[in-house]
Structures are given as C-alpha cells and as structure tokens.
Scaffold this motif. Structure first.
Motif, PDB file in Angstrom:
ATOM      1  N   GLN A  14       0.849  -1.190   0.000  1.00 28.29           N
ATOM      2  CA  GLN A  14       0.000   0.000   0.000  1.00 28.29           C
ATOM      3  C   GLN A  14       0.882   1.237   0.000  1.00 28.29           C
ATOM      4  OE1 GLN A  14      -1.401  -0.031   4.428  1.00 28.29           O
ATOM      5  NE2 GLN A  14      -0.997  -2.058   3.659  1.00 28.29           N
ATOM      6  N   TYR A  15       0.328   2.328  -0.523  1.00 31.76           N
ATOM      7  CA  TYR A  15       1.082   3.572  -0.601  1.00 31.76           C
ATOM      8  C   TYR A  15       0.447   4.602   0.322  1.00 31.76           C
ATOM      9  CZ  TYR A  15       3.095   7.866  -2.306  1.00 31.76           C
ATOM     10  OH  TYR A  15       3.745   9.070  -2.376  1.00 31.76           O
ATOM     11  N   ILE A  16       1.267   5.178   1.187  1.00 34.33           N
ATOM     12  CA  ILE A  16       0.787   6.228   2.084  1.00 34.33           C
ATOM     13  C   ILE A  16       1.471   7.513   1.624  1.00 34.33           C
ATOM     14  CG2 ILE A  16       0.492   6.901   4.501  1.00 34.33           C
ATOM     15  CD1 ILE A  16      -0.574   4.103   3.954  1.00 34.33           C
ATOM     16  N   SER A  17       0.692   8.496   1.190  1.00 34.37           N
ATOM     17  CA  SER A  17       1.292   9.663   0.536  1.00 34.37           C
ATOM     18  C   SER A  17       1.908  10.613   1.559  1.00 34.37           C
ATOM     19  CB  SER A  17       0.253  10.398  -0.286  1.00 34.37           C
ATOM     20  OG  SER A  17      -0.436  11.302   0.547  1.00 34.37           O
TER      21      SER A  17
ATOM     22  N   GLY B  17      10.188  -4.005  -4.769  1.00 33.73           N
ATOM     23  CA  GLY B  17       8.913  -3.289  -4.805  1.00 33.73           C
ATOM     24  C   GLY B  17       7.943  -3.659  -3.697  1.00 33.73           C
TER      25      GLY B  17
ATOM     26  N   LEU C 210       7.849   4.323  -5.475  1.00 33.45           N
ATOM     27  CA  LEU C 210       7.145   5.408  -4.775  1.00 33.45           C
ATOM     28  C   LEU C 210       6.502   6.369  -5.776  1.00 33.45           C
ATOM     29  CD1 LEU C 210       9.605   6.257  -1.865  1.00 33.45           C
ATOM     30  CD2 LEU C 210       7.425   5.073  -1.716  1.00 33.45           C
TER      31      LEU C 210
ATOM     32  N   PRO D 131       3.959   7.417  -8.557  1.00 35.26           N
ATOM     33  CA  PRO D 131       2.638   6.881  -8.917  1.00 35.26           C
ATOM     34  C   PRO D 131       2.620   6.226 -10.295  1.00 35.26           C
ATOM     35  CG  PRO D 131       2.595   9.282  -8.695  1.00 35.26           C
ATOM     36  CD  PRO D 131       3.917   8.822  -8.203  1.00 35.26           C
TER      37      PRO D 131
ATOM     38  N   ARG E 183       4.107   2.724 -10.112  1.00 32.63           N
ATOM     39  CA  ARG E 183       3.201   1.805  -9.422  1.00 32.63           C
ATOM     40  C   ARG E 183       2.036   1.411 -10.302  1.00 32.63           C
ATOM     41  NH1 ARG E 183       3.430   5.051  -5.266  1.00 32.63           N
ATOM     42  NH2 ARG E 183       1.304   5.757  -5.505  1.00 32.63           N
TER      43      ARG E 183
ATOM     44  N   ARG F 117       0.893  -2.206 -11.644  1.00 31.33           N
ATOM     45  CA  ARG F 117      -0.348  -2.706 -11.060  1.00 31.33           C
ATOM     46  C   ARG F 117      -1.379  -3.059 -12.135  1.00 31.33           C
ATOM     47  NH1 ARG F 117      -2.266   1.501  -7.446  1.00 31.33           N
ATOM     48  NH2 ARG F 117      -3.241   2.295  -9.303  1.00 31.33           N
TER      49      ARG F 117
ATOM     50  N   ARG G 266       4.760   8.682   5.825  1.00 33.22           N
ATOM     51  CA  ARG G 266       4.651   9.660   4.738  1.00 33.22           C
ATOM     52  C   ARG G 266       5.392   9.158   3.508  1.00 33.22           C
ATOM     53  NH1 ARG G 266       2.453  14.827   6.984  1.00 33.22           N
ATOM     54  NH2 ARG G 266       1.677  13.869   8.870  1.00 33.22           N
ATOM     55  N   ASN G 267       4.754   9.284   2.371  1.00 31.02           N
ATOM     56  CA  ASN G 267       5.336   8.926   1.084  1.00 31.02           C
ATOM     57  C   ASN G 267       6.112   7.610   1.173  1.00 31.02           C
ATOM     58  OD1 ASN G 267       5.948   9.249  -1.639  1.00 31.02           O
ATOM     59  ND2 ASN G 267       7.936  10.153  -1.130  1.00 31.02           N
ATOM     60  N   SER G 268       5.431   6.577   1.584  1.00 32.19           N
ATOM     61  CA  SER G 268       6.106   5.302   1.754  1.00 32.19           C
ATOM     62  C   SER G 268       5.227   4.161   1.279  1.00 32.19           C
ATOM     63  CB  SER G 268       6.444   5.063   3.228  1.00 32.19           C
ATOM     64  OG  SER G 268       7.392   6.001   3.653  1.00 32.19           O
ATOM     65  N   LEU G 269       5.880   3.048   0.980  1.00 32.23           N
ATOM     66  CA  LEU G 269       5.158   1.830   0.645  1.00 32.23           C
ATOM     67  C   LEU G 269       5.228   0.895   1.842  1.00 32.23           C
ATOM     68  CD1 LEU G 269       6.376   1.183  -2.970  1.00 32.23           C
ATOM     69  CD2 LEU G 269       4.027   1.588  -2.282  1.00 32.23           C
TER      70      LEU G 269
END
Lengths: 424, 371
Positions: free
Chosen positions: A283-286, B31, B255, B257, B260, B264, B288-291
C-alpha cells in the motif's frame, strides 16, 4: 477409496438478512472482514490448521462470490487429489427438486458426498462466525468421552445468557438438558453451532427425520439424538468467538482488530488465516496522509486521513478526506474532501468529492429499524454516491445513486435509497 | 505460443555487497512484495509461454524456495510447466556451469526435446513488463537470427556495467561491446534475447567444441557480423538491480505513482502469496510517502521508504529514505537513514544507522526473542 477420519461440512447458504444491503447480492460467508479476509476464511482456515483436508461447502443464497472465492481451494491448500474442498449447491433429483430447507436438510441432501469418504466423524460448521478453534482438540474430547455428539459451547455473561440457546451439563460435561433463550437461565454455556457427530449416529438421525420440514440441527436433530439416549457432550471453548450477525456486531468485531493488542490476533505465526486475494502489491501512504490506529489492506493508496478504521485492499482515499471509525471494503474509491464518520462501505463503491457521510443526529430507520441502527451509514456494493451530498446516520444506500436521489443534497438520518434491479 | 522460455538466474555480482551473501540476485525482494524473478516469470506467463526453464547456480536456496510451487505464475500445467535446472554432476561432466552458454548447453536435452520453434532467453535480475510476442513478431519480420532487446539509458547514466550496442537505421546491431571502459553509445542490451531453437542448439554445440562458455562474449559478439542480429527497443520501464545503487533506486521508483500504476495494471506481476494479515498502524505511527506491505506493524515515523513484508517498527523510531526487507524487527528509538536493512534482521533499540551520502547495507546478527 481412502477413508477419512473426520470431514467437515460448512453451512454457507444463508443470506444473513440482518446485514441489510451488505448481503443483498452476496451470501453472508462471502462478506469481507478485517481488511483482506471474507468471513468464511475463518472456519476454512481452522479446518486446514486442524488437519481436516476434506470440506464440503453448502451454498444456496447468491453463491457467485463464494464460488469464485473458494475456487479449487488453492489458498487454503485444499486442492487435493483426494478430498479437498467441494462446493455443494442444491441439485435436481429424479423424484423431487427442493432447495436446502434447513441446516440438517442440507446435510441430508448430501448423504452421498459424505458416504463417499466413509468418515468416522462429521464436523458441522457454520460459515458466519469469527474465531480460531482447533477442531482436533474437540475431536479428542469427543473420543475421550465416547460421545455420540459433541457440541461446542462457550460461557457467556450470566446477564446475557437469556439471549442464547443454552446447554445444561452434569459434572462430566455430559449434556442433560437444553434451554432455548430461557427467561431464567440455569447455565451460561451457549451453543456455538459447531457439532461433531459420529457419522453413523448422524446418518441414522438424518434418514429418520428426512420427512421433517425445515429440518434443523438445533431444533430437530439434536433433540432427536437426546430423546434416543445418545451420549451428548458439551466441549467448552474459552477463546474469542464472534457472531457477526448484525451490522452493529459486524462493525464492532472489525473495530476490535485495531486495538494495540487485539483480543483476536491475526498476527499469530502458527494459526494463520488464509484467503484468496488478487492484490499483492504494497500500500502507498502519501506525503500528506495520516494513518493512525487502523489496518489497511494490500495495494491501497491513501492520500487523506484515516483514524480508527479498517480499510480493505485496493482502496483509494483522496486528498483531504477524513475517514473515522469506519469499514471500507476492497476496491472502493473515495474522492477528495470527503468526511466519513462511522460508516460501512461495501466493495467497489465509488464516492465522489465533497461528500459527508454520518452527519447530524441519529434517527430511527424507516425501512427496517432493527437492521439499520447503531448510528451507522451502510452502503451496499457497487454503489455510487455522487459528489457534494450529505448523508445522515442510520441510513442505507444501494445502487447507482445520482444527485436527484438526494433532496436538497441530503439523505436525512433514518432514510434509505435502495435502487434494485439491473441497470443498463 | 511459438516459443519456450529460459530464465538465467544463476549469477552473482560483487557489486551487491552483503545483499548477495544470502541469495541469488534473481531472488532479491523488489517493490515491497515481489522477488526479482517474478517479473521475468510473469512476463513469460502473460505472453502465454507454456514451458519455462530457470537456470540457477549461485546460492539458490532462497530462489528454489520461492519456486517450490509453480502455480502462482500459472505454470502448474500438464502441458509444459516450470523447470528448475541446478548444475548436476554427470558421467561426462563434473563442472559447475562455467557460463551462461554452458548452463544452456548442459540442459540441451530440454531444448532438443521441445517442439517450439523459438526460444526467449531472459535474465532474472531485471524489473520490467513485456509482451515477448511483440519481440517475436519483430524478430520474424526482420528475418533476424537473433534479436536483442535494447534500452536507451539516460545520457548521464554510467553504462559500463552493461553490454553496450549500436544499431543502424534498420535496427541491425552493428556494434556490441560487453562492459566497455568507455561506452560508444547509451543503448544497452536488456538481457532478453529471441532466437530460433535449432539455431541456438547449433551455436551452443559449436561453442562447446571450442571451449567457449559465455553467451554474450562467445556467441553474440563473435557472431555479430556473420549472423543477422537485431535490436528491439523497450520504451517502457526497465531496470537492472544488480548493484546496490540500482537496487535501491529501483525500489524507490515504486514510490512514483506512474511506476506503481504501470506494474499494477493488467497484465499483472504474480508472486508467491504469503498469507500475512493487513498492515497495522498503531498510535504514534506517522507514515509519509512510503510503501508498506502486508504483515507490517508500525508505531512511529516512516518517511520516503519502502517497507517489505512483516516489518515491525517500534516506538519513537525514525526511518527515512530506507528500504527495510522482509521480516525485520526494529526496536524502539532507532534511527535509520539511507539504509537497506537485510531481511530477518533484528535491530536493537536505541541504535543509529546512516548511509551518509551513500547507501549503507545493514546486516545485523542479533538474536530475536519471541514471546
């Protein structure tokens, strides 16, 4: 044919009508739970973890999602050369063609399936409870007591005991009497709807009772066994067990998963819960997202703020959107500047921008006050909620709604929009 | 499908530092939820190639474990399927694979007993998505003997670790230099080749007679002028992970978009499923800004990072610009910056790790006490 010592029959045909719009198109066992699971994953995984490799799943109400989910049983390692998982829908016979009219009737109609494995014991399960249980230990108990029938039962608080079907036992845990929702309970052991039968005993009872209409385990088969002098025992279970039969208890059980150390722990190494999921990516948390006290499924993209919620896989939560105390199921897309308070949003729902869910004071639901209460907003799967509308508490939405469905942009507390039928 | 697949997954690279102590490069996690070989394998599966051989040699335990069942990539078939070939001692050979050509030669029966007219050869250390049928169409259209998939790298990128090619206007390869000191162009070989099966058998047998064992140096480069070798350009995302820097960069790319979304969207990349619960964010988590992958439990600050599966982050930690591989336990008050933390590590509370201007590979051997 290799004999199986015990096989499981999982009753998964019920609608679960008290879950309202959540089960209008899917059977209750296929409803999502805990971010990535479906309710049926719990009994199925329990079977595999207990060493039971032959499971018949009895389906009837809206089975498509359930069938797709189970497939040939790969996620549970139930794709076997001999045994494995078999989906058993009702079928046409030469002399009659009937639906499954009761829990025991469903098993009766599948006598041939069970006979083909010549099992010693048959485990009867229902597909709508959340718990972890080692059925092997229960079987040991059954054998030790030389029982004909063993019923799993759990202690409930005395003050709530009158809401349950209770078993009364002697000091050896042999059942002497049953009480169905008594005003003055004499026991606090509630039946959990999990039974182990000696197959010969169950088979005899099913065949004898085959003319009984709506033949049910609790109402007919168990009393029949008792009247015929069979040895009935209660196996006491003291772990976590939750019936998620109502929207309120369903919501609560999900919320309990968020606790720092949840009573029902999914993170245990040696009792894994297996499920079938297409989404595997992280999942990506912005950069401006907030995620606090929540669990989030695979492949979700969070741009807004999530507090105290359970989010499924593949969910998108837009910018400046705040989700509190809610359940969002998989593949739902929520726009920007949305506020969601205490809602259950089913799968693949699309919510526009600037929407507010759960505003104002709770009012009694006019459609079905016993289903839609608890102050929840409930949105059925594949629904569309247009941008810029407000929705009150104790409400239900199903179908592709447009702005015109919301007088002055508001669905007041207690109101519902149910758009049924196929949409071109 | 008219081709069978071969994935070269036996290699090691010293530029992976400690990361390759534990596993072959093809088994490197990428990833958040994949292993590097998943990309080549899924591409094969999505291109409807039914018969795929994976050639392994270096440190293959982790890779073999990953490939223990072929059903995740839909290769659990009666027709064809997934074959894993480790080097074996035979009556006439006691060597390890002495090179990529040798690895294929030693399994030449696999090639001879197949009936597909073409072979797709891919390496297991690249991250990309590709329909090999498109390359095959190009190969047939150009009447090529060998087609090499090529990638234009950014001008500023150092390409001296790759095979560098130059093509003419008809896409025919006129120059091919392996790991040149000074590169003549920025077009590189992506390590994906299409060749007719009989042609490959013939070339492999001939090289063996001359005691030559490397597919690139002893076949591609030697036959460059004699055979029609063409280059097919891949315009989409492609990256090789076989140095620490490129491994770090490839993971950080997820990271973005657009990267990804690219991976996906259908056709999907498949991997072995781990049955981990969803990720959990407790009070104090500030991501923040993480996978974040499944099975993670987070109690503190994570920024611009990639967390692989089942990572536990304690209280008051700061994790910045880092990659944390599978099943890492991070104790309270730990600071990690510009690091790659090796899988199954246990980082003690109150510790500090920083890669400074570079990237540090953290490789701890602490005991983990599980209650």
């Amino acid at each position: 044919m290799i004999r199986k010592e015990m096989i499981a029959m999982l009753l998964a045909g019920g609608q679960g009508s008290r879950l309202g719009v959540l089960t209008s198109d899917v059977a209750k066992p296929a409803v999502a739970f805990g971010g990535k699971y479906r309710i049926i994953d719990f009994p199925l995984s329990n079977c595999v973890n207990s060493g039971i490799d032959t499971v018949g799943v009895l389906t009837q109400y809206q089975p498509l999602r359930l069938n797709t989910h189970i497939g040939i049983g790969i996620p549970w390692d139930l794709d076997r050369n001999h045994g494995g998982v078999t989906v058993l829908p009702p079928y046409e016979k030469s002399d009659n063609s009937e639906w499954y009219s009761g829990t025991a009737n469903a098993i009766y109609q599948n006598l041939n399936y069970i006979d083909s494995y010549q099992p010693e014991y048959v485990l009867i399960l229902s597909g709508d409870h959340i718990y972890k249980m080692n059925y092997e230990v229960m079987l040991d108990f059954h054998k030790e007591n030389n029982a004909d029938v063993t019923i799993a039962a759990m202690p409930v608080p005395w003050e709530e005991a009158s809401r349950f079907g209770l078993v009364i036992t002697d000091e050896n845990k042999q059942i002497t009497e049953f009480e169905e929702k008594p005003a003055n309970p004499r026991s606090n052991l509630a039946s959990m709807g999990i039974y182990i039968f000696n197959w010969s005993v169950l088979r005899e009872a099913l065949v004898t009772m085959s003319e009984q209409s709506n033949c049910d385990f609790g109402k007919h088969i168990i009393p029949y066994c008792r009247e015929n002098g069979r040895r009935l025992f209660a196996y006491e279970y003291n772990g976590y067990w939750k019936d998620v039969g109502t929207l309120g208890s369903y919501w609560e059980a999900n919320m309990e998963l968020i606790d720092l150390i949840p009573e029902f722990n999914l993170y245990e190494e040696y009792w894994k819960i297996y499920t079938n999921s297409d989404t595997i990516e992280p999942q990506y948390i912005s950069a401006d997202a907030v995620t606090e006290r929540c669990i989030i499924g695979e492949g979700s993209e969070i741009y807004g703020q999530v507090y105290g919620s359970v989010i499924g896989a593949g969910v998108v939560i837009g910018k400046n959107t705040v989700v509190r105390d809610s359940i969002i199921m998989q593949d739902t897309v929520i726009g920007d500047n949305v506020t969601i308070d205490k809602a259950i949003v089913a799968e693949n729902v699309s919510i526009g921008n600037n929407v507010e869910l759960g505003v104002g004071e709770p009012a009694e639901n006019k459609l079905n006050k016993s289903v839609y209460s608890f102050g929840l907003v409930t949105i059925g799967e594949n629904s569309v909620v247009p941008s810029g509308v407000k929705v009150g508490k104790n409400t239900a939405i199903a179908g592709k709604t447009t702005k015109e469905d919301y007088p002055e942009g508001l669905l007041a507390g207690g109101e519902s929009i149910i758009k049924a039928g196929d949409i071109l | 499908m008219k081709a069978l697949g071969i994935i070269l997954a036996g290699g090691n690279n010293s530029r992976m530092q400690e990361l390759s102590n534990k596993r072959a490069i093809a088994a490197m996690p990428v990833g958040g939820s994949y292993r590097c070989i998943d990309f080549a394998l899924s591409n094969m599966s999505n291109s409807h190639i039914q018969r795929v051989a994976v050639l392994t040699q270096y440190n293959a335990r982790s890779l073999n474990e990953h490939l223990s069942s072929s059903k995740w990539w839909d290769f659990g078939r009666k027709q064809g399927g997934l074959y894993v070939f480790n080097p074996t001692v035979t009556s006439d050979n006691a060597w390890w694979y002495r090179g990529t050509a040798d690895a294929m030669l030693r399994n030449i029966d696999f090639l001879k007993r197949s009936h597909e007219p073409y072979v797709i050869i891919a390496s297991g250390d690249c991250v990309y998505k590709m329909d090999y049928n498109k390359v095959l169409e190009f190969h047939i259209e150009k009447k090529a003997d060998i087609t090499i998939v090529c990638k234009d790298m950014p001008m500023e990128e150092d390409v001296s670790r790759f095979g560098v090619v130059r093509m003419n206007e008809d896409s025919r390869i006129v120059e091919f230099e392996e790991k040149p000191m000074i590169a003549q162009s920025n077009t590189i070989s992506a390590g994906i080749y299409v060749i007719r099966r009989r042609q490959l058998i013939e070339m492999l047998e001939r090289s063996a007679e001359e005691n030559r064992y490397d597919f690139v140096n002893d076949i591609l480069i030697r036959y460059k002028n004699m055979k029609r070798i063409y280059g097919y350009k891949i315009e989409e995302y492609w990256n090789n992970i076989s140095t620490v820097e490129s491994y770090y960069q490839t993971n950080m790319d997820f990271l973005k978009p657009e990267v990804r979304k690219y991976f996906r969207d259908e056709p999907k990349i498949y991997s072995k499923v781990d049955d981990l619960p969803p990720a959990k964010y407790n009070v104090g988590s500030d991501v923040r800004n993480s996978l974040v992958s499944s099975g993670c439990i987070i109690n503190s600050k994570v920024e611009n990072s990639v967390l692989f599966k089942k990572v536990f982050v304690g209280k008051n930690c700061v994790i910045k610009n880092s990659i944390i591989l599978n099943d890492v336990y991070i104790g309270d008050n730990t600071h990690i910056e510009n690091c790659i933390v090796e899988s199954r590590d246990t980082l003690r509370a109150n510790t500090f790790f920083s890669g400074g201007d570079g990237i540090k590979v953290v490789f701890e051997h602490n005991e983990r006490y599980v209650i």
